[in-house]
Design a protein around this motif. Structure first.
Motif, PDB file in Angstrom:
ATOM      1  N   ILE A  98       0.829  -1.200   0.000  1.00 35.36           N
ATOM      2  CA  ILE A  98       0.000   0.000   0.000  1.00 35.36           C
ATOM      3  C   ILE A  98       0.866   1.255   0.000  1.00 35.36           C
ATOM      4  CG2 ILE A  98      -0.285   0.170   2.500  1.00 35.36           C
ATOM      5  CD1 ILE A  98      -3.081   0.721  -0.021  1.00 35.36           C
ATOM      6  N   SER A  99       2.077   1.176   0.561  1.00 36.33           N
ATOM      7  CA  SER A  99       2.968   2.342   0.570  1.00 36.33           C
ATOM      8  C   SER A  99       3.382   2.727  -0.851  1.00 36.33           C
ATOM      9  CB  SER A  99       4.204   2.067   1.425  1.00 36.33           C
ATOM     10  OG  SER A  99       4.936   0.986   0.895  1.00 36.33           O
ATOM     11  N   GLU A 100       3.577   1.732  -1.725  1.00 29.52           N
ATOM     12  CA  GLU A 100       3.927   2.026  -3.119  1.00 29.52           C
ATOM     13  C   GLU A 100       2.751   2.659  -3.859  1.00 29.52           C
ATOM     14  OE1 GLU A 100       6.904   1.825  -4.676  1.00 29.52           O
ATOM     15  OE2 GLU A 100       7.684   1.359  -2.686  1.00 29.52           O
ATOM     16  N   ILE A 101       1.543   2.223  -3.551  1.00 21.51           N
ATOM     17  CA  ILE A 101       0.350   2.815  -4.174  1.00 21.51           C
ATOM     18  C   ILE A 101       0.197   4.257  -3.724  1.00 21.51           C
ATOM     19  CG2 ILE A 101      -2.160   2.669  -4.340  1.00 21.51           C
ATOM     20  CD1 ILE A 101      -1.820  -0.391  -4.052  1.00 21.51           C
ATOM     21  N   LYS A 102       0.398   4.518  -2.429  1.00 24.80           N
ATOM     22  CA  LYS A 102       0.304   5.884  -1.913  1.00 24.80           C
ATOM     23  C   LYS A 102       1.365   6.773  -2.552  1.00 24.80           C
ATOM     24  CE  LYS A 102      -1.511   4.757   2.651  1.00 24.80           C
ATOM     25  NZ  LYS A 102      -1.176   4.744   4.099  1.00 24.80           N
ATOM     26  N   LYS A 103       2.596   6.249  -2.677  1.00 20.14           N
ATOM     27  CA  LYS A 103       3.673   7.018  -3.282  1.00 20.14           C
ATOM     28  C   LYS A 103       3.352   7.355  -4.736  1.00 20.14           C
ATOM     29  CE  LYS A 103       7.681   5.059  -3.022  1.00 20.14           C
ATOM     30  NZ  LYS A 103       9.063   4.543  -3.126  1.00 20.14           N
ATOM     31  N   PHE A 104       2.783   6.385  -5.466  1.00 18.18           N
ATOM     32  CA  PHE A 104       2.408   6.628  -6.860  1.00 18.18           C
ATOM     33  C   PHE A 104       1.360   7.725  -6.956  1.00 18.18           C
ATOM     34  CE2 PHE A 104      -0.806   5.803 -10.114  1.00 18.18           C
ATOM     35  CZ  PHE A 104      -0.049   6.021 -11.248  1.00 18.18           C
ATOM     36  N   VAL A 105       0.329   7.636  -6.120  1.00 14.33           N
ATOM     37  CA  VAL A 105      -0.748   8.631  -6.168  1.00 14.33           C
ATOM     38  C   VAL A 105      -0.205  10.014  -5.831  1.00 14.33           C
ATOM     39  CG1 VAL A 105      -2.887   9.360  -5.058  1.00 14.33           C
ATOM     40  CG2 VAL A 105      -2.611   6.989  -5.746  1.00 14.33           C
ATOM     41  N   LEU A 106       0.606  10.116  -4.786  1.00  7.74           N
ATOM     42  CA  LEU A 106       1.117  11.427  -4.392  1.00  7.74           C
ATOM     43  C   LEU A 106       2.071  12.022  -5.420  1.00  7.74           C
ATOM     44  CD1 LEU A 106       1.713  10.974  -0.575  1.00  7.74           C
ATOM     45  CD2 LEU A 106       0.071  12.462  -1.692  1.00  7.74           C
ATOM     46  N   ILE A 107       3.007  11.225  -5.886  1.00  6.41           N
ATOM     47  CA  ILE A 107       4.013  11.770  -6.804  1.00  6.41           C
ATOM     48  C   ILE A 107       3.460  11.948  -8.206  1.00  6.41           C
ATOM     49  CG2 ILE A 107       6.231  11.308  -7.927  1.00  6.41           C
ATOM     50  CD1 ILE A 107       7.117   9.980  -5.338  1.00  6.41           C
ATOM     51  N   ASP A 108       2.881  10.904  -8.768  1.00  8.21           N
ATOM     52  CA  ASP A 108       2.480  10.960 -10.174  1.00  8.21           C
ATOM     53  C   ASP A 108       1.178  11.720 -10.398  1.00  8.21           C
ATOM     54  OD1 ASP A 108       4.471   9.488 -11.791  1.00  8.21           O
ATOM     55  OD2 ASP A 108       4.029   7.913 -10.351  1.00  8.21           O
ATOM     56  N   ILE A 109       0.168  11.413  -9.628  1.00  2.70           N
ATOM     57  CA  ILE A 109      -1.127  12.029  -9.901  1.00  2.70           C
ATOM     58  C   ILE A 109      -1.210  13.431  -9.301  1.00  2.70           C
ATOM     59  CG2 ILE A 109      -3.613  11.813  -9.550  1.00  2.70           C
ATOM     60  CD1 ILE A 109      -3.219   8.769  -9.772  1.00  2.70           C
ATOM     61  N   VAL A 110      -0.983  13.552  -7.992  1.00  4.88           N
ATOM     62  CA  VAL A 110      -1.102  14.863  -7.344  1.00  4.88           C
ATOM     63  C   VAL A 110       0.049  15.772  -7.783  1.00  4.88           C
ATOM     64  CG1 VAL A 110      -1.142  16.051  -5.117  1.00  4.88           C
ATOM     65  CG2 VAL A 110      -2.362  13.887  -5.396  1.00  4.88           C
ATOM     66  N   GLY A 111       1.284  15.266  -7.715  1.00  2.31           N
ATOM     67  CA  GLY A 111       2.433  16.086  -8.102  1.00  2.31           C
ATOM     68  C   GLY A 111       2.405  16.502  -9.562  1.00  2.31           C
ATOM     69  N   GLY A 112       2.037  15.568 -10.439  1.00  2.00           N
ATOM     70  CA  GLY A 112       1.953  15.891 -11.865  1.00  2.00           C
ATOM     71  C   GLY A 112       0.890  16.937 -12.161  1.00  2.00           C
ATOM     72  N   THR A 113      -0.249  16.829 -11.483  1.00  2.00           N
ATOM     73  CA  THR A 113      -1.325  17.812 -11.674  1.00  2.00           C
ATOM     74  C   THR A 113      -0.912  19.180 -11.165  1.00  2.00           C
ATOM     75  OG1 THR A 113      -2.958  16.054 -11.482  1.00  2.00           O
ATOM     76  CG2 THR A 113      -3.746  18.305 -11.192  1.00  2.00           C
ATOM     77  N   LEU A 114      -0.296  19.212  -9.982  1.00  2.00           N
ATOM     78  CA  LEU A 114       0.167  20.496  -9.441  1.00  2.00           C
ATOM     79  C   LEU A 114       1.212  21.142 -10.341  1.00  2.00           C
ATOM     80  CD1 LEU A 114       0.398  19.700  -5.634  1.00  2.00           C
ATOM     81  CD2 LEU A 114      -1.220  21.220  -6.773  1.00  2.00           C
ATOM     82  N   LEU A 115       2.147  20.341 -10.839  1.00  2.00           N
ATOM     83  CA  LEU A 115       3.155  20.886 -11.754  1.00  2.00           C
ATOM     84  C   LEU A 115       2.521  21.409 -13.037  1.00  2.00           C
ATOM     85  CD1 LEU A 115       6.087  18.372 -11.368  1.00  2.00           C
ATOM     86  CD2 LEU A 115       6.200  20.832 -11.050  1.00  2.00           C
ATOM     87  N   TYR A 116       1.529  20.693 -13.550  1.00  2.00           N
ATOM     88  CA  TYR A 116       0.854  21.124 -14.775  1.00  2.00           C
ATOM     89  C   TYR A 116       0.274  22.527 -14.614  1.00  2.00           C
ATOM     90  CZ  TYR A 116      -2.461  21.274 -18.625  1.00  2.00           C
ATOM     91  OH  TYR A 116      -3.161  21.647 -19.741  1.00  2.00           O
ATOM     92  N   TYR A 117      -0.488  22.715 -13.533  1.00  2.00           N
ATOM     93  CA  TYR A 117      -1.126  24.023 -13.343  1.00  2.00           C
ATOM     94  C   TYR A 117      -0.122  25.087 -12.903  1.00  2.00           C
ATOM     95  CZ  TYR A 117      -5.643  22.019 -14.212  1.00  2.00           C
ATOM     96  OH  TYR A 117      -6.703  21.412 -14.827  1.00  2.00           O
ATOM     97  N   THR A 118       0.932  24.697 -12.201  1.00  2.00           N
ATOM     98  CA  THR A 118       1.962  25.655 -11.808  1.00  2.00           C
ATOM     99  C   THR A 118       2.689  26.200 -13.033  1.00  2.00           C
ATOM    100  OG1 THR A 118       2.279  24.483  -9.729  1.00  2.00           O
ATOM    101  CG2 THR A 118       4.046  25.951 -10.413  1.00  2.00           C
ATOM    102  N   ILE A 119       2.872  25.384 -14.040  1.00  4.12           N
ATOM    103  CA  ILE A 119       3.546  25.832 -15.265  1.00  4.12           C
ATOM    104  C   ILE A 119       2.561  26.495 -16.216  1.00  4.12           C
ATOM    105  CG2 ILE A 119       4.809  25.038 -17.309  1.00  4.12           C
ATOM    106  CD1 ILE A 119       5.965  22.802 -15.507  1.00  4.12           C
ATOM    107  N   LYS A 120       1.357  25.960 -16.337  1.00  4.98           N
ATOM    108  CA  LYS A 120       0.388  26.445 -17.322  1.00  4.98           C
ATOM    109  C   LYS A 120      -0.127  27.851 -17.000  1.00  4.98           C
ATOM    110  CE  LYS A 120      -3.948  25.255 -19.597  1.00  4.98           C
ATOM    111  NZ  LYS A 120      -4.641  26.510 -19.367  1.00  4.98           N
ATOM    112  N   LEU A 121      -0.434  28.104 -15.738  1.00  5.26           N
ATOM    113  CA  LEU A 121      -1.042  29.391 -15.402  1.00  5.26           C
ATOM    114  C   LEU A 121      -0.143  30.593 -15.708  1.00  5.26           C
ATOM    115  CD1 LEU A 121      -3.003  28.444 -12.174  1.00  5.26           C
ATOM    116  CD2 LEU A 121      -3.895  28.828 -14.465  1.00  5.26           C
TER     117      LEU A 121
END
Length: 69
Positions: free
Chosen positions: A17-40
Motif C-alpha cells: 500500500i505504501s507504493e500505491i500511496k507514493k504513486f498517487v502522491l508523486i504521479d497524480i497529485v504532483g503531476g497535476t500540481l506541476l501542470y497548473y503551476t507551469i500552465k497558469l
C-alpha cells in the motif's frame, strides 16, 4: 498474454500500500500540481504537459538517491 505451465499454477503479485500511496502522491497529485503551476503563468499547454511528465520522474529520482553525510 500470460501462460501457465500447469492448470494448478497461480501467480500472485503483491503491491504494498505504501507504493500505491507514493504513486498517487508523486504521479497524480504532483503531476497535476506541476501542470497548473507551469500552465497558469506561461499560458502554454505544451510546456505544462512536458513539465508534468518530467517532474514526477525527477522527484522519484531524487527520492531514490542516498544522501551523503
Amino acid at each position: 498474454m500470460m501462460r501457465l505451465r500447469s492448470k494448478n499454477e497461480i501467480i500472485v503479485v503483491v503491491v504494498p500500500i505504501s507504493e500505491i500511496k507514493k504513486f498517487v502522491l508523486i504521479d497524480i497529485v504532483g503531476g497535476t500540481l506541476l501542470y497548473y503551476t507551469i500552465k497558469l503563468p506561461l499560458h502554454s499547454v505544451a510546456a505544462a504537459m512536458i513539465g508534468s511528465m518530467i517532474g514526477p520522474m525527477l522527484i522519484r529520482r531524487t527520492l531514490r538517491t542516498p544522501r551523503k553525510r
